[in-house]
Design a protein around this motif. Structure first.
Motif, PDB file in Angstrom:
ATOM      1  N   ARG A   1      61.654 -28.604  19.317  1.00  0.00           N
ATOM      2  CA  ARG A   1      61.331 -28.935  18.405  1.00  0.00           C
ATOM      3  C   ARG A   1      60.988 -28.818  17.165  1.00  0.00           C
ATOM      4  NH1 ARG A   1      63.125 -29.362  14.328  1.00  0.00           N
ATOM      5  NH2 ARG A   1      64.436 -30.986  13.095  1.00  0.00           N
TER       6      ARG A   1
ATOM      7  N   VAL B   1      67.079 -26.271   9.809  1.00  0.00           N
ATOM      8  CA  VAL B   1      67.970 -27.093   9.335  1.00  0.00           C
ATOM      9  C   VAL B   1      68.176 -28.469   9.144  1.00  0.00           C
ATOM     10  CG1 VAL B   1      70.328 -28.045  10.535  1.00  0.00           C
ATOM     11  CG2 VAL B   1      69.638 -25.427  11.285  1.00  0.00           C
ATOM     12  N   GLU B   2      68.493 -28.925   7.873  1.00  0.00           N
ATOM     13  CA  GLU B   2      68.175 -30.427   7.636  1.00  0.00           C
ATOM     14  C   GLU B   2      68.915 -31.090   7.864  1.00  0.00           C
ATOM     15  OE1 GLU B   2      65.138 -31.847   6.613  1.00  0.00           O
ATOM     16  OE2 GLU B   2      64.257 -30.368   6.548  1.00  0.00           O
ATOM     17  N   GLU B   3      69.572 -32.552   8.728  1.00  0.00           N
ATOM     18  CA  GLU B   3      69.872 -32.915   8.775  1.00  0.00           C
ATOM     19  C   GLU B   3      71.044 -33.433   7.669  1.00  0.00           C
ATOM     20  OE1 GLU B   3      70.895 -34.567  11.598  1.00  0.00           O
ATOM     21  OE2 GLU B   3      68.508 -33.721  12.398  1.00  0.00           O
ATOM     22  N   GLY B   4      72.494 -33.685   7.389  1.00  0.00           N
ATOM     23  CA  GLY B   4      73.601 -33.747   6.463  1.00  0.00           C
ATOM     24  C   GLY B   4      74.148 -32.377   6.250  1.00  0.00           C
ATOM     25  N   ASP B   5      75.650 -32.309   5.526  1.00  0.00           N
ATOM     26  CA  ASP B   5      75.915 -31.704   4.913  1.00  0.00           C
ATOM     27  C   ASP B   5      75.835 -30.582   3.341  1.00  0.00           C
ATOM     28  OD1 ASP B   5      77.703 -31.382   7.087  1.00  0.00           O
ATOM     29  OD2 ASP B   5      79.450 -32.735   7.000  1.00  0.00           O
TER      30      ASP B   5
ATOM     31  N   ASN C   1      72.565 -29.605   1.564  1.00  0.00           N
ATOM     32  CA  ASN C   1      71.318 -29.870   1.102  1.00  0.00           C
ATOM     33  C   ASN C   1      70.680 -28.633   0.072  1.00  0.00           C
ATOM     34  OD1 ASN C   1      70.104 -31.879   3.338  1.00  0.00           O
ATOM     35  ND2 ASN C   1      71.437 -30.026   4.464  1.00  0.00           N
TER      36      ASN C   1
ATOM     37  N   GLY D   1      72.142 -24.183   8.387  1.00  0.00           N
ATOM     38  CA  GLY D   1      73.107 -25.702   9.296  1.00  0.00           C
ATOM     39  C   GLY D   1      74.411 -26.236   7.992  1.00  0.00           C
ATOM     40  N   GLY D   2      75.035 -27.026   7.714  1.00  0.00           N
ATOM     41  CA  GLY D   2      75.600 -28.050   6.773  1.00  0.00           C
ATOM     42  C   GLY D   2      76.400 -26.951   6.686  1.00  0.00           C
TER      43      GLY D   2
ATOM     44  N   SER E   1      73.094 -25.142   2.606  1.00  0.00           N
ATOM     45  CA  SER E   1      72.154 -25.296   3.844  1.00  0.00           C
ATOM     46  C   SER E   1      70.597 -25.393   2.945  1.00  0.00           C
ATOM     47  CB  SER E   1      71.551 -24.063   4.884  1.00  0.00           C
ATOM     48  OG  SER E   1      72.234 -22.664   3.921  1.00  0.00           O
TER      49      SER E   1
END
Length: 443
Positions: free
Chosen positions: A116, A122-126, A128, A161-162, A165
């Protein structure tokens, strides 16, 4: 190196200590990536090679010269160019190509999938929008050299991600740090349009089934609110996500829409147009052929990424992905070839994706253009890379054979902005080591 763990360490913290120990020792155990090349010090001339310009032109017995990292001339030996003061490389029988341009890659953001601490993609959340790949790019990634020895010398580094992104930047694949390697900063934001259907495994049969995305309505509403707020944002109060989206509305940044299925493509493009976004690129585009007339009317370029993949639908021809770049090109759509749909360790096969497309309809130089000139145009860096022309960066490589053919491609040397880079990476070192170990083994 022997390391002793003190016996007094409590058992409950031992896993943490071992993890820290691994991170401390990892740089020692891992291979060192090649040192960035020094700036070009003398004018260089490559003579006698077959030069593939990248715009469809092929020059036999060609001559290309460059100085201070910039191409000064491209022509033939018959033109008798003045080579006084140049360091001359006689390349008779070899090929010279513009460096391949890899779009939509996590290169430099992702290293070891199971560790990791080496993942910064990738960041947390939808939402970014304020995330920028530029400042996270790791020039010491061991994966970078594995791309360079296949002729990939420029890459668009993209967060993932999200729904939104973040912003991608374009990098030269050589440099001490991200500032040195940066070619074009924050070229565009990336929108991952929510799928209408998801794949879900049937617990009884074990088979993957397509089921409706129950979150689709909610996800599109989130995007609606975001774009409404961003289009009306005045700068007060400070909101980093809304601030990062402003270049979409004033034409200073592109919107890269990641979508595969036909309805998703249409919905996503219409959504962006409704908020006045002008510069749109479609990424992925598995169903692009089904909506080719729509893409033409909207003048949407495509980065097609599924050449070495199975079709989305069971009833499609198994070779449909191989033919799609040719059919999109024939329809008049600007299409580049990407590798983002594959894992990062396979993105170095970008030239061979183009080779497959050439075997299924495309002229070979046209296929080459899809991983050089057109990708550079789509990313907004065609004034620097993508073709071999006077005034552009001397970012090119020399191949012993056809660079789009896996069996014959052998990159002999490469230059990034005139700097001769070291192509020897970890994989070459391992190959040499074990070749020497086993070649004289007695059966």
């Amino acid at each position: 190196m022997k390391v002793t763990i003190p016996a007094l360490i409590p058992l409950r913290v031992l896993p943490t200590c071992l993890a820290l120990l691994f991170l401390l020792l990892y740089p020692i155990a891992s291979a060192i990536v090649p040192t960035p090349a020094a700036d070009q010090s003398v004018p260089i001339a490559l003579i006698g090679a077959i030069i593939h310009v990248g715009d469809g032109t092929v020059i036999g017995d060609g001559v290309i010269t460059f100085d201070e990292g910039i191409i000064t001339a491209v022509g033939t030996a018959a033109e008798d160019p003045d080579l006084a003061g140049h360091e001359i490389f006689d390349l008779r029988g070899s090929h010279v190509y513009p460096g391949f341009v890899l779009p939509n890659s996590s290169l430099g953001l992702s290293e070891v999938g199971s560790v990791r601490a080496t993942q910064d993609v990738v960041e947390e959340g939808d939402i970014n929008a304020s995330v920028r790949s530029a400042i996270a790019y790791n020039t010491d990634s061991e994966i970078i050299p594995t791309n360079r020895f296949n002729g990939i010398l420029t890459a668009q580094v993209t967060p993932q991600g999200g729904l939104i992104s973040g912003s991608s930047s374009v990098f030269k694949l050589d440099g001490w740090n991200w500032e040195d390697a940066l070619l074009a900063e924050d070229v565009g934001l990336h929108l991952h349009w929510p799928p209408l259907m998801n794949h879900q495994r049937n617990l009884l049969s074990g088979q993957l089934e397509r089921v409706s995305n129950q979150d689709y309505q909610g996800q599109t509403q989130v995007l609606d609110r975001l774009f409404q707020n961003a289009s009306a944002y005045t700068g007060d109060p400070l909101n980093l996500n809304l601030q990062a989206m402003q270049p979409l509305f004033n034409g200073l940044a592109k919107l890269f829409i990641h979508a595969d299925e036909a309805k998703e493509i249409i919905n996503a493009v219409r959504f962006a147009r409704r908020y006045g976004v002008k510069d749109i690129i479609l990424v992925g585009a598995a169903d692009a052929l089904l909506v080719k007339d729509f893409l033409l009317s909207e003048q949407i370029p495509v980065i097609y990424e599924r050449i070495h993949a199975l079709p989305l639908r069971e009833w499609s021809d198994v070779d449909a992905p191989f033919k799609t770049p040719f059919l999109l090109h024939e329809a008049g759509i600007k299409v580049g070839i990407g590798g983002g749909a594959t894992s990062i360790d396979r993105q170095r096969n970008l030239p061979f994706f183009a080779g497959t497309a050439a075997a299924y309809g495309l002229d070979r130089e046209t296929a080459l253009g899809m991983v050089t000139r057109i990708n550079a145009e789509i990313l907004g860096v065609a004034d620097r890379v993508g073709t071999l022309e006077a005034g552009k960066d001397a970012t090119l490589f020399i191949s012993e054979g056809d660079a789009l053919e896996m069996r014959t491609s052998q990159v002999l040397g490469a230059f990034i902005q005139g700097r001769e880079i070291d192509l020897n990476g970890t994989q070459q070192q391992l190959y040499d080591r074990y070749r020497d170990k086993y070649q004289n083994r007695v059966e």
